[in-house]
Motif scaffolding. Structure first.
Motif, PDB file in Angstrom:
ATOM      1  N   ALA A 122       0.831  -1.208   0.000  1.00 11.92           N
ATOM      2  CA  ALA A 122       0.000   0.000   0.000  1.00 11.92           C
ATOM      3  C   ALA A 122       0.866   1.258   0.000  1.00 11.92           C
ATOM      4  O   ALA A 122       0.613   2.211  -0.758  1.00 11.92           O
ATOM      5  N   ALA A 123       1.892   1.278   0.833  1.00  7.90           N
ATOM      6  CA  ALA A 123       2.761   2.453   0.912  1.00  7.90           C
ATOM      7  C   ALA A 123       3.523   2.665  -0.386  1.00  7.90           C
ATOM      8  O   ALA A 123       3.704   3.809  -0.836  1.00  7.90           O
ATOM      9  N   ASN A 124       3.969   1.589  -1.017  1.00  4.26           N
ATOM     10  CA  ASN A 124       4.690   1.713  -2.279  1.00  4.26           C
ATOM     11  C   ASN A 124       3.793   2.251  -3.395  1.00  4.26           C
ATOM     12  O   ASN A 124       4.186   3.133  -4.161  1.00  4.26           O
ATOM     13  N   VAL A 125       2.583   1.712  -3.511  1.00  5.71           N
ATOM     14  CA  VAL A 125       1.671   2.178  -4.561  1.00  5.71           C
ATOM     15  C   VAL A 125       1.311   3.643  -4.321  1.00  5.71           C
ATOM     16  O   VAL A 125       1.296   4.460  -5.258  1.00  5.71           O
ATOM     17  N   PHE A 126       1.026   4.009  -3.078  1.00  8.33           N
ATOM     18  CA  PHE A 126       0.734   5.408  -2.744  1.00  8.33           C
ATOM     19  C   PHE A 126       1.905   6.299  -3.164  1.00  8.33           C
ATOM     20  O   PHE A 126       1.708   7.389  -3.724  1.00  8.33           O
ATOM     21  N   SER A 127       3.123   5.836  -2.925  1.00 12.18           N
ATOM     22  CA  SER A 127       4.306   6.629  -3.256  1.00 12.18           C
ATOM     23  C   SER A 127       4.476   6.787  -4.765  1.00 12.18           C
ATOM     24  O   SER A 127       4.914   7.843  -5.239  1.00 12.18           O
ATOM     25  N   ILE A 128       4.128   5.756  -5.530  1.00 16.00           N
ATOM     26  CA  ILE A 128       4.157   5.885  -6.993  1.00 16.00           C
ATOM     27  C   ILE A 128       3.208   7.002  -7.430  1.00 16.00           C
ATOM     28  O   ILE A 128       3.548   7.840  -8.279  1.00 16.00           O
ATOM     29  N   LEU A 129       2.019   7.020  -6.846  1.00 12.75           N
ATOM     30  CA  LEU A 129       1.037   8.049  -7.207  1.00 12.75           C
ATOM     31  C   LEU A 129       1.512   9.444  -6.814  1.00 12.75           C
ATOM     32  O   LEU A 129       1.058  10.437  -7.374  1.00 12.75           O
ATOM     33  N   LYS A 130       2.439   9.507  -5.868  1.00 10.63           N
ATOM     34  CA  LYS A 130       3.013  10.776  -5.438  1.00 10.63           C
ATOM     35  C   LYS A 130       4.302  11.122  -6.184  1.00 10.63           C
ATOM     36  O   LYS A 130       4.931  12.135  -5.875  1.00 10.63           O
ATOM     37  N   GLY A 131       4.712  10.259  -7.134  1.00 16.32           N
ATOM     38  CA  GLY A 131       5.858  10.596  -7.968  1.00 16.32           C
ATOM     39  C   GLY A 131       7.100   9.760  -7.771  1.00 16.32           C
ATOM     40  O   GLY A 131       8.094   9.955  -8.484  1.00 16.32           O
ATOM     41  N   ALA A 132       7.118   8.820  -6.806  1.00 20.16           N
ATOM     42  CA  ALA A 132       8.289   7.956  -6.635  1.00 20.16           C
ATOM     43  C   ALA A 132       8.448   7.052  -7.847  1.00 20.16           C
ATOM     44  O   ALA A 132       7.458   6.601  -8.422  1.00 20.16           O
ATOM     45  N   ARG A 133       9.687   6.772  -8.228  1.00 14.49           N
ATOM     46  CA  ARG A 133       9.923   5.958  -9.419  1.00 14.49           C
ATOM     47  C   ARG A 133      10.897   4.807  -9.195  1.00 14.49           C
ATOM     48  O   ARG A 133      11.138   4.022 -10.119  1.00 14.49           O
ATOM     49  N   ILE A 134      11.457   4.672  -8.001  1.00 13.84           N
ATOM     50  CA  ILE A 134      12.314   3.535  -7.677  1.00 13.84           C
ATOM     51  C   ILE A 134      11.883   3.038  -6.300  1.00 13.84           C
ATOM     52  O   ILE A 134      11.785   3.829  -5.353  1.00 13.84           O
ATOM     53  N   LEU A 135      11.606   1.735  -6.193  1.00 17.05           N
ATOM     54  CA  LEU A 135      11.178   1.141  -4.929  1.00 17.05           C
ATOM     55  C   LEU A 135      12.226   0.146  -4.458  1.00 17.05           C
ATOM     56  O   LEU A 135      12.573  -0.785  -5.178  1.00 17.05           O
ATOM     57  N   ARG A 136      12.706   0.332  -3.254  1.00 14.56           N
ATOM     58  CA  ARG A 136      13.694  -0.584  -2.661  1.00 14.56           C
ATOM     59  C   ARG A 136      12.922  -1.563  -1.769  1.00 14.56           C
ATOM     60  O   ARG A 136      12.298  -1.154  -0.785  1.00 14.56           O
ATOM     61  N   VAL A 137      12.977  -2.868  -2.107  1.00 14.88           N
ATOM     62  CA  VAL A 137      12.053  -3.818  -1.484  1.00 14.88           C
ATOM     63  C   VAL A 137      12.724  -5.147  -1.142  1.00 14.88           C
ATOM     64  O   VAL A 137      13.741  -5.524  -1.713  1.00 14.88           O
ATOM     65  N   HIS A 138      12.092  -5.857  -0.206  1.00 13.64           N
ATOM     66  CA  HIS A 138      12.493  -7.222   0.133  1.00 13.64           C
ATOM     67  C   HIS A 138      11.731  -8.252  -0.692  1.00 13.64           C
ATOM     68  O   HIS A 138      12.315  -9.222  -1.158  1.00 13.64           O
TER      69      HIS A 138
END
Length: 299
Positions: free
Chosen positions: A254-270
């Motif tokens: 949820a936090a990652n998708v929300f961040s994409i909608l806010k303009g984030a373009r790289i996600l660091r994930v496990h």
């Protein structure tokens, strides 16, 4: 606050990073975390052994990761210090083996210039610095090599304890720090298209700070450089949902998708596979990509 979807805000959204090209106006890059540390907050040493780290990196690429981030020293202050030589011994062999097996982007998560130099020589493409290029020589290593850099906000940097971090306006202060460190990077000779920024969720920040950064993330992405967010399984998600470390997958997505909608373009994930599915679905709903296997074409 507006609920509109925020564009990347990047002046030149098409970026060549390592051997891959990304269009950050229509694409989100997925960075897999592989830590060769005995004390990482999520992995708890599961990839500390060399063969385990290499297997984890290869599995992440097979699951769809565009990028693998290799770290040999955790951010937490609750650890014994190690020498640069020991950190190099942890990360360089993993990077060399991954580089021989894939064209995926490889980054080195370090705040030390000598470790960054050794990692680049082993095949890394990016320096991921949670100390914001404050270590002597780090910016010079990046500039001389032409490597990309991730400039991250933190107060103390890796291995340094910060008691009860306080901010008058966390978003404004983080944005100001990032602007200042980007200016420093440019002055040191790092090209603008080599710079990525990261607001540093949970790095010397409490849950309220990290939630506010996420809520107002467009104030970070509008700085004008590709924005990386490292939210995966972090404590602000656990405290928000009252979930232990191993039960934060839904909150992370949820936090990652929300961040994409806010303009984030790289996600660091496990959790690469789950992230790939959620990101590809988000991209399709935004009209950035078509279905992978539609039964009926529009023609």
């Amino acid at each position: 606050m507006s609920g509109d979807i925020v564009s990347s805000g990047i002046g030149s959204p098409v970026r060549r990073i390592g051997r891959r090209e990304f269009d950050f106006e229509r694409q989100v890059a997925i960075m897999a975390i592989v830590n060769r540390t005995p004390n990482s907050f999520h992995d708890q040493g599961r990839t500390f052994a060399l063969d385990s780290a290499v297997k984890a990196a290869r599995r992440a690429v097979d699951e769809g990761a565009d990028w693998v981030d290799i770290g040999g020293f955790a951010f937490s202050a609750a650890q014994a210090p190690i020498s640069p030589e020991e950190e190099i011994d942890r990360v360089a062999p993993v990077i060399a083996e991954i580089r021989a097996a894939t064209d995926a982007v490889i980054s080195i998560d370090t705040h030390r210039a000598e470790v960054a130099r050794a990692a680049l020589e082993a095949g890394a493409d990016v320096i991921n610095d949670t100390n914001g290029l404050r270590e002597p020589g780090m910016a010079e290593v990046a500039a001389a090599s032409g490597a990309c850099v991730v400039v991250t906000h933190s107060i103390g940097g890796p291995g340094r304890r910060v008691f009860r971090p306080g901010y008058t306006d966390v978003v404004a202060e983080v944005a100001g720090f990032l602007r200042e460190r980007v200016a420093y990077a440019l002055e040191a000779g790092i090209a603008p298209d080599r710079i990525i920024i990261d607001p540093g969720h949970d790095l010397n920040k409490n849950t309220y700070h990290s939630l506010e950064l996420t809520r107002r993330l467009e104030e970070i992405t509008s700085i004008g450089y590709p924005t990386l967010v490292a939210l995966s399984n972090k404590d602000f998600i656990g405290e928000t949902l009252d979930r232990p470390q191993g039960e934060r997958a839904e909150g992370t997505i949820a936090a990652n998708v929300f961040s994409i909608l806010k303009g984030a373009r790289i996600l660091r994930v496990h959790d690469v596979a789950a992230t790939v599915a959620s990101v590809r679905m988000t991209e399709a709903m935004l009209g950035w990509r078509g279905p992978l296997s539609p039964r009926h074409n529009l023609a």
